[in-house]
Design a protein around this motif. Structure first.
Motif, mmCIF file in Angstrom:
data_model
loop_
_atom_site.group_PDB
_atom_site.id
_atom_site.type_symbol
_atom_site.label_atom_id
_atom_site.label_comp_id
_atom_site.label_asym_id
_atom_site.label_seq_id
_atom_site.Cartn_x
_atom_site.Cartn_y
_atom_site.Cartn_z
ATOM 1 N N ASP A 58 0.859 -1.200 0.000
ATOM 2 C CA ASP A 58 0.000 0.000 0.000
ATOM 3 C C ASP A 58 0.889 1.242 0.000
ATOM 4 O O ASP A 58 1.033 1.931 1.013
ATOM 5 C CB ASP A 58 -0.914 -0.011 1.221
ATOM 6 C CG ASP A 58 -1.872 1.178 1.250
ATOM 7 O OD1 ASP A 58 -2.087 1.790 0.181
ATOM 8 O OD2 ASP A 58 -2.376 1.500 2.341
ATOM 9 N N LEU A 59 1.503 1.537 -1.142
ATOM 10 C CA LEU A 59 2.482 2.632 -1.232
ATOM 11 C C LEU A 59 2.149 3.622 -2.348
ATOM 12 O O LEU A 59 3.042 4.233 -2.929
ATOM 13 C CB LEU A 59 3.896 2.055 -1.432
ATOM 14 C CG LEU A 59 4.423 1.169 -0.305
ATOM 15 C CD1 LEU A 59 5.819 0.682 -0.625
ATOM 16 C CD2 LEU A 59 4.401 1.892 1.040
ATOM 17 N N LEU A 60 0.854 3.792 -2.665
ATOM 18 C CA LEU A 60 0.428 4.812 -3.636
ATOM 19 C C LEU A 60 -0.273 5.922 -2.858
ATOM 20 O O LEU A 60 -1.285 5.689 -2.185
ATOM 21 C CB LEU A 60 -0.518 4.217 -4.679
ATOM 22 C CG LEU A 60 -1.082 5.207 -5.698
ATOM 23 C CD1 LEU A 60 0.052 5.840 -6.512
ATOM 24 C CD2 LEU A 60 -2.073 4.512 -6.642
ATOM 25 N N PHE A 61 0.276 7.147 -2.919
ATOM 26 C CA PHE A 61 -0.183 8.238 -2.064
ATOM 27 C C PHE A 61 -0.763 9.395 -2.882
ATOM 28 O O PHE A 61 -0.307 9.672 -4.009
ATOM 29 C CB PHE A 61 0.983 8.771 -1.221
ATOM 30 C CG PHE A 61 1.650 7.723 -0.385
ATOM 31 C CD1 PHE A 61 1.097 7.339 0.829
ATOM 32 C CD2 PHE A 61 2.823 7.112 -0.804
ATOM 33 C CE1 PHE A 61 1.710 6.362 1.612
ATOM 34 C CE2 PHE A 61 3.440 6.148 -0.034
ATOM 35 C CZ PHE A 61 2.878 5.757 1.185
ATOM 36 N N ASP A 62 -1.735 10.080 -2.288
ATOM 37 C CA ASP A 62 -2.188 11.346 -2.856
ATOM 38 C C ASP A 62 -1.142 12.419 -2.580
ATOM 39 O O ASP A 62 -0.119 12.161 -1.930
ATOM 40 C CB ASP A 62 -3.534 11.747 -2.255
ATOM 41 C CG ASP A 62 -4.674 10.880 -2.798
ATOM 42 O OD1 ASP A 62 -4.625 10.553 -4.000
ATOM 43 O OD2 ASP A 62 -5.575 10.531 -2.013
ATOM 44 N N VAL A 91 5.643 3.525 5.876
ATOM 45 C CA VAL A 91 6.175 4.552 4.965
ATOM 46 C C VAL A 91 5.352 5.827 5.130
ATOM 47 O O VAL A 91 4.112 5.782 5.077
ATOM 48 C CB VAL A 91 6.141 4.083 3.500
ATOM 49 C CG1 VAL A 91 6.654 5.181 2.584
ATOM 50 C CG2 VAL A 91 6.976 2.814 3.338
ATOM 51 N N SER A 92 6.048 6.965 5.316
ATOM 52 C CA SER A 92 5.390 8.269 5.416
ATOM 53 C C SER A 92 5.933 9.189 4.324
ATOM 54 O O SER A 92 7.131 9.152 4.004
ATOM 55 C CB SER A 92 5.656 8.912 6.788
ATOM 56 O OG SER A 92 5.145 8.109 7.834
ATOM 57 N N LYS A 100 12.465 4.948 -4.187
ATOM 58 C CA LYS A 100 12.837 3.543 -4.048
ATOM 59 C C LYS A 100 13.154 3.253 -2.583
ATOM 60 O O LYS A 100 13.924 3.981 -1.942
ATOM 61 C CB LYS A 100 14.039 3.227 -4.925
ATOM 62 C CG LYS A 100 14.435 1.755 -4.900
ATOM 63 C CD LYS A 100 15.427 1.431 -6.005
ATOM 64 C CE LYS A 100 16.767 2.054 -5.739
ATOM 65 N NZ LYS A 100 17.793 1.608 -6.710
ATOM 66 N N ILE A 101 12.552 2.183 -2.037
ATOM 67 C CA ILE A 101 12.778 1.763 -0.653
ATOM 68 C C ILE A 101 13.422 0.366 -0.697
ATOM 69 O O ILE A 101 12.830 -0.585 -1.225
ATOM 70 C CB ILE A 101 11.464 1.711 0.136
ATOM 71 C CG1 ILE A 101 10.790 3.092 0.122
ATOM 72 C CG2 ILE A 101 11.711 1.253 1.563
ATOM 73 C CD1 ILE A 101 9.387 3.086 0.693
ATOM 74 N N THR A 102 14.640 0.271 -0.168
ATOM 75 C CA THR A 102 15.361 -1.006 -0.170
ATOM 76 C C THR A 102 15.108 -1.735 1.156
ATOM 77 O O THR A 102 15.395 -1.198 2.239
ATOM 78 C CB THR A 102 16.873 -0.788 -0.354
ATOM 79 O OG1 THR A 102 17.098 -0.070 -1.583
ATOM 80 C CG2 THR A 102 17.605 -2.123 -0.393
ATOM 81 N N VAL A 160 15.072 -6.624 -1.318
ATOM 82 C CA VAL A 160 14.050 -6.423 -2.337
ATOM 83 C C VAL A 160 13.721 -4.933 -2.352
ATOM 84 O O VAL A 160 13.894 -4.233 -1.354
ATOM 85 C CB VAL A 160 12.791 -7.267 -2.029
ATOM 86 C CG1 VAL A 160 12.080 -6.763 -0.780
ATOM 87 C CG2 VAL A 160 11.823 -7.253 -3.213
ATOM 88 N N VAL A 161 13.238 -4.426 -3.473
ATOM 89 C CA VAL A 161 12.948 -2.996 -3.628
ATOM 90 C C VAL A 161 11.443 -2.784 -3.719
ATOM 91 O O VAL A 161 10.744 -3.453 -4.491
ATOM 92 C CB VAL A 161 13.631 -2.415 -4.885
ATOM 93 C CG1 VAL A 161 13.153 -0.980 -5.130
ATOM 94 C CG2 VAL A 161 15.137 -2.442 -4.721
ATOM 95 N N ALA A 162 10.953 -1.864 -2.881
ATOM 96 C CA ALA A 162 9.555 -1.411 -2.972
ATOM 97 C C ALA A 162 9.556 0.033 -3.485
ATOM 98 O O ALA A 162 10.479 0.802 -3.191
ATOM 99 C CB ALA A 162 8.882 -1.493 -1.610
ATOM 100 N N ILE A 163 8.547 0.399 -4.244
ATOM 101 C CA ILE A 163 8.454 1.746 -4.825
ATOM 102 C C ILE A 163 7.271 2.487 -4.212
ATOM 103 O O ILE A 163 6.125 2.026 -4.295
ATOM 104 C CB ILE A 163 8.299 1.707 -6.347
ATOM 105 C CG1 ILE A 163 9.458 0.934 -6.985
ATOM 106 C CG2 ILE A 163 8.216 3.129 -6.905
ATOM 107 C CD1 ILE A 163 10.815 1.593 -6.790
ATOM 108 N N ALA A 164 7.563 3.635 -3.577
ATOM 109 C CA ALA A 164 6.503 4.517 -3.095
ATOM 110 C C ALA A 164 6.215 5.560 -4.178
ATOM 111 O O ALA A 164 7.141 6.185 -4.697
ATOM 112 C CB ALA A 164 6.915 5.203 -1.798
#
Length: 446
Positions: A43-47, A83-84, A97-99, A107-111
Motif C-alpha cells: 500500500d504505497l500509492l499516495f495522494d 512509509v510516510s 525507491k525503498i530497499t 528487495v525494492v519497494a516503490i513509493a
C-alpha cells in the motif's frame, strides 16, 4: 546345474544394485522448507498531501528498510515497513525507491505520490460579461490545506473564498472595451492563479439602425441587444404622437399617423445598467411627400442656391437647380439615396445632362468632389468612386438638413471641401475649367 546357479546369483546382485541406487537418490533430496523474502499487503500509492502507507515483509529474520528520497521515510515494526510521505506541492508526481533487507536478501519497494491538482475553472480563463455580479468559480484541489485568495489589485473586483470555491464580485464594466485581472489563490505552500476577463458593455437597439417609417400608424417591438443581467427602462415620450415602453425585453414603439405634411422625429431615452443612458432616434415620414421637395443649398460664406430634390422619369433621384447661372443651364445632378438609412451620395466625375458654351465651344458639365488637408490644400482624383455622403437630420419642427462628408476613398486625415461643377469634354481627363464651386454644402428644407 552350475549354469542355473550362476543366473540366480546374477539376478540377486542386480536387485541389490537397484536397491542401492534408489537409496542414494532419496538421500540427495532436501525436503526442509526454505524462507523466501517476499512483500505483501503493498500500500504505497499516495495522494499529494502528507500521508502514510505500509508494506508487509515475509521473512524469518530481522527486517531493515531505507528510503532514498528525503520526502519519504521508512520505519520498521516487526515484519511491517511503515512509509510516510510529506506534502507534494508540485504538479508533477514523484516516486521513491525503498530497499528492504532480511535473511541476507534484499528487495525494492516503490513509493509513488501523485502531484498536486490545484486548478481554478479547469485551467481556462474565466470570461464573463459586463454586468455587475458575484461569480462562483470551481477549484479542483487535491490537497488538504485551507485555501485563501490574495486581495484584488483592481478596484472593480473583490475576491474571497467560501466552501472551497472562489468568489469574484465584479462591478459593472461601463466601458465598451474588455478588461482583465488575476486572482491569486494559495493553499499551504502551493499557489495558483486564474485570469478573469470581463467583457465590455454594449447596448444596441434595432440592430444599431435608426427607426425610420412612413406616415402610417405603427405599433411594433424593436430588438435590444445587451449583456445578460443588464436591466433597462425607457423614459416617457416627449412627443404626443409617440409612446414607448419595454415589453419582454424589447423596446415597444407606438406612433400615431403623421398628417402634419412634414417629417417628424423624436428620441427614445433609455436608461440601462442603473445609470447609463442612450438616445434612440425615431423618424416618421413619407419620403416622397415629406422629404423630397425644394431645398436651399447653402455654401461658401453665406451663398445660396435653390435646388429641387426630386425623382426623374425612371424613378431615380436628382437635384434640379432652379436659379443662378447653373439653373439657367437646366442642370440636374444624379444622386443616390438609401431611404433605410436616410443617406445621400453624390459621386465625382459624373457627366451631367447640361452643357456650357464658352468662346463658341460647347462643353459638357461634370462633377468633381474636392477634399482638403489640415493646411487647406485642395485635392481630387480620377476615381468615379470618390463621393460626398450626406446624412439627413430632422428636428422637432420638421426641418430637414443634409450635411456632407467625403467618403472612404480618402483617409481620415482629409475632410470634404465641396462639390465643383466643371466644363470640358467629359470625365476627369477631359476637364477644361471650373464653372462653379459649392464649398461646404448643406441642404436645408424648412
Amino acid at each position: 546345474m552350475k549354469k542355473t546357479a550362476f543366473y540366480i546369483i546374477l539376478l540377486a546382485l542386480t536387485g541389490m544394485m537397484t536397491s542401492l541406487c534408489s537409496c542414494s537418490n532419496d538421500n540427495d533430496v532436501d525436503y526442509t522448507p526454505k524462507e523466501t523474502l517476499k512483500l505483501q499487503n503493498y500500500d504505497l500509492l499516495f495522494d499529494c498531501y502528507a500521508s502514510q502507507g505500509s508494506v508487509s515483509v515475509q521473512a524469518s529474520g530481522p527486517v531493515t528498510a531505507v528510503a532514498e528520497q528525503p520526502w519519504c521515510t521508512a520505519t520498521v515494526s516487526g515484519n511491517t515497513v511503515n512509509v510516510s510521505v510529506t506534502d507534494n506541492n508540485s504538479a508533477e508526481g514523484r516516486s521513491c525507491k525503498i530497499t528492504i533487507k532480511a535473511d541476507g536478501k534484499d528487495v525494492v519497494a516503490i513509493a509513488q505520490q501523485k502531484g498536486l491538482v490545484f486548478v481554478a475553472n479547469n485551467g481556462d480563463i474565466y470570461e464573463v460579461n459586463a454586468a455587475a455580479e458575484d461569480h462562483v468559480i470551481d477549484i479542483a484541489y487535491s490537497g488538504n490545506k485551507d485555501m485563501s485568495v490574495e486581495p484584488s489589485d483592481v478596484d472593480w473586483a473583490e475576491f474571497y473564498m467560501k466552501d472551497g470555491k472562489l468568489h469574484a464580485k465584479l462591478k459593472l464594466n461601463s466601458d465598451k472595451n474588455m478588461r482583465q485581472t488575476e486572482a491569486k489563490i494559495k493553499a499551504g505552500d502551493a499557489t495558483s492563479k486564474i485570469t478573469i476577463r470581463q467583457g465590455g458593455l454594449f447596448f444596441i437597439v434595432n440592430d444599431g439602425k435608426d427607426f425610420i417609417v412612413n406616415d402610417d400608424a405603427v405599433s411594433t417591438n424593436l430588438s435590444v441587444e445587451t449583456p445578460q443581467g443588464i436591466t433597462y427602462t425607457v423614459a416617457p415620450s416627449t412627443a404626443d404622437w409617440a409612446k414607448f415602453s419595454i415589453v419582454d425585453g424589447k423596446l415597444h414603439v407606438d406612433l400615431s399617423e403623421n398628417t402634419s405634411g412634414k417629417p417628424r422625429q423624436t428620441e427614445a431615452i433609455i436608461t440601462y445598467a442603473g445609470e447609463l443612458t442612450t438616445k434612440f432616434s425615431i423618424q416618421q415620414a413619407d419620403f416622397d411627400k415629406d422629404i423630397l421637395g425644394t431645398y436651399t443649398l447653402q455654401y461658401g460664406s453665406g451663398s445660396t442656391r435653390t435646388v429641387k430634390m426630386e425623382r426623374g422619369e425612371e424613378g431615380q433621384f436628382l437635384w434640379r437647380f432652379l436659379d443662378g447661372g447653373i439653373g439657367d443651364l437646366g442642370t440636374t445632378i444624379p444622386v443616390y439615396i438609401d431611404q433605410s438609412t436616410n443617406t445621400m451620395t453624390v459621386y465625382s466625375n459624373v457627366d451631367l445632362n447640361a452643357t456650357y458654351e464658352k468662346n463658341g465651344i460647347t462643353y459638357k458639365l461634370t462633377t468633381r468632389i474636392l477634399y482638403q488637408n489640415s493646411a487647406g490644400s485642395l485635392y481630387s482624383k480620377n476615381s468615379d468612386k470618390l463621393a460626398m455622403i450626406g446624412t439627413l437630420d430632422v428636428d422637432k419642427d420638421g426641418k430637414c438638413t443634409w450635411s456632407f462628408v467625403v467618403n472612404d476613398q480618402v483617409t481620415s486625415t482629409y475632410k470634404l471641401y465641396g462639390l465643383r461643377i466643371g466644363y470640358g469634354t467629359g470625365g476627369y481627363t477631359g476637364w477644361v475649367g471650373s464653372y462653379t464651386t459649392f464649398a461646404n454644402p448643406v441642404l436645408v428644407k424648412e
